[in-house]
Design a protein around this motif. Structure first.
Motif, mmCIF file in Angstrom:
data_model
loop_
_atom_site.group_PDB
_atom_site.id
_atom_site.type_symbol
_atom_site.label_atom_id
_atom_site.label_comp_id
_atom_site.label_asym_id
_atom_site.label_seq_id
_atom_site.Cartn_x
_atom_site.Cartn_y
_atom_site.Cartn_z
ATOM 1 N N GLY A 100 0.831 -1.200 0.000
ATOM 2 C CA GLY A 100 0.000 0.000 0.000
ATOM 3 C C GLY A 100 0.861 1.244 0.000
ATOM 4 N N PHE A 101 0.397 2.277 -0.747
ATOM 5 C CA PHE A 101 1.130 3.539 -0.856
ATOM 6 C C PHE A 101 0.151 4.706 -0.850
ATOM 7 N N SER A 102 0.668 5.871 -0.523
ATOM 8 C CA SER A 102 -0.116 7.096 -0.619
ATOM 9 C C SER A 102 -0.482 7.328 -2.086
ATOM 10 N N PRO A 103 -1.687 7.832 -2.365
ATOM 11 C CA PRO A 103 -2.075 8.118 -3.748
ATOM 12 C C PRO A 103 -1.726 9.546 -4.180
ATOM 13 N N ILE A 104 -0.889 10.228 -3.396
ATOM 14 C CA ILE A 104 -0.533 11.616 -3.693
ATOM 15 C C ILE A 104 0.928 11.697 -4.115
ATOM 16 N N CYS A 105 1.173 12.226 -5.317
ATOM 17 C CA CYS A 105 2.523 12.370 -5.855
ATOM 18 C C CYS A 105 3.351 13.284 -4.947
ATOM 19 N N CYS A 124 0.275 14.501 -13.920
ATOM 20 C CA CYS A 124 0.464 15.956 -13.801
ATOM 21 C C CYS A 124 1.811 16.365 -14.401
ATOM 22 N N HIS A 125 2.880 15.663 -14.000
ATOM 23 C CA HIS A 125 4.223 15.992 -14.484
ATOM 24 C C HIS A 125 5.006 14.737 -14.856
ATOM 25 N N GLY A 139 11.324 11.010 -12.750
ATOM 26 C CA GLY A 139 10.985 12.300 -12.130
ATOM 27 C C GLY A 139 10.014 13.082 -12.970
ATOM 28 N N PRO A 140 9.695 14.252 -12.460
ATOM 29 C CA PRO A 140 10.466 15.134 -11.602
ATOM 30 C C PRO A 140 10.403 14.840 -10.102
ATOM 31 N N ALA A 141 9.544 13.946 -9.634
ATOM 32 C CA ALA A 141 9.521 13.626 -8.205
ATOM 33 C C ALA A 141 10.899 13.108 -7.776
ATOM 34 N N THR A 142 11.291 13.451 -6.561
ATOM 35 C CA THR A 142 12.577 12.980 -6.036
ATOM 36 C C THR A 142 12.402 12.118 -4.789
#
Length: 160
Positions: A100-105, A124-125, A139-142
């Motif tokens: 399970g993981f958060s659904p928010i980037c 979104c990105h 990415g761009p998420a780090t």
């Protein structure tokens, strides 16, 4: 008679004094309605709904099934499912292993939009996260998606 005065009884009284008195009476009525006869706070329910017992499980005693997020058959092997209303993405990286993981980037707090090709994707990105551990695959998420512990009992998946 000026605008600040109102005729009451045999004399005059300012509106401010009159309204202060009315406000005090209204507050006393509200406070009296909040109390109970025994002072113990066990007043009867005031809504039209059923009374909730003070002990036991208000959900009927079987909370495990009541909190089920999905069944194991709902989550494809090598994929997953976004349960936005429940605030979780559930994946099955290998047969019988559920994560399970958060659904928010983690990039700019957009909700992730799909699970495909072994990744949890944010359109979104275009960040991509591993279905195995939530780590960033593109990415761009780090930062990885935060885990949300889930458990499987029988064929039911729920929060751990």
């Amino acid at each position: 008679m000026s605008d600040d005065q109102a005729l009451t009884g045999s004399g005059t009284q300012t509106r401010r004094t009159l309204l202060t008195g009315v406000g005090a009476v209204g507050a006393a009525v509200v406070l009296a309605a909040c109390g109970s006869e025994d002072g113990g706070g066990s007043a009867a329910p005031t809504s039209g709904g059923p009374a909730v017992p003070s002990t036991g499980d208000a959900g009927g005693g079987d909370r495990q099934n009541a909190q089920s997020l999905a069944t194991t058959a709902d989550i494809p092997v090598g994929g997953g499912k976004i349960l936005a209303a429940e605030g979780v993405v559930i994946t099955q990286p290998t047969a019988g292993q559920f994560k399970g993981f958060s659904p928010i980037c983690t990039h700019q707090n957009c909700p992730v939009t799909n699970v495909d090709g072994g990744t949890i994707n944010c359109t979104c990105h275009f960040s991509k996260f591993s279905i195995e551990d939530g780590s960033v695959k593109a990415g761009p998420a780090t930062k990885p998606l935060p885990p949300k512990p889930v458990k499987v009992v029988g064929d039911q998946i729920s929060f751990a």
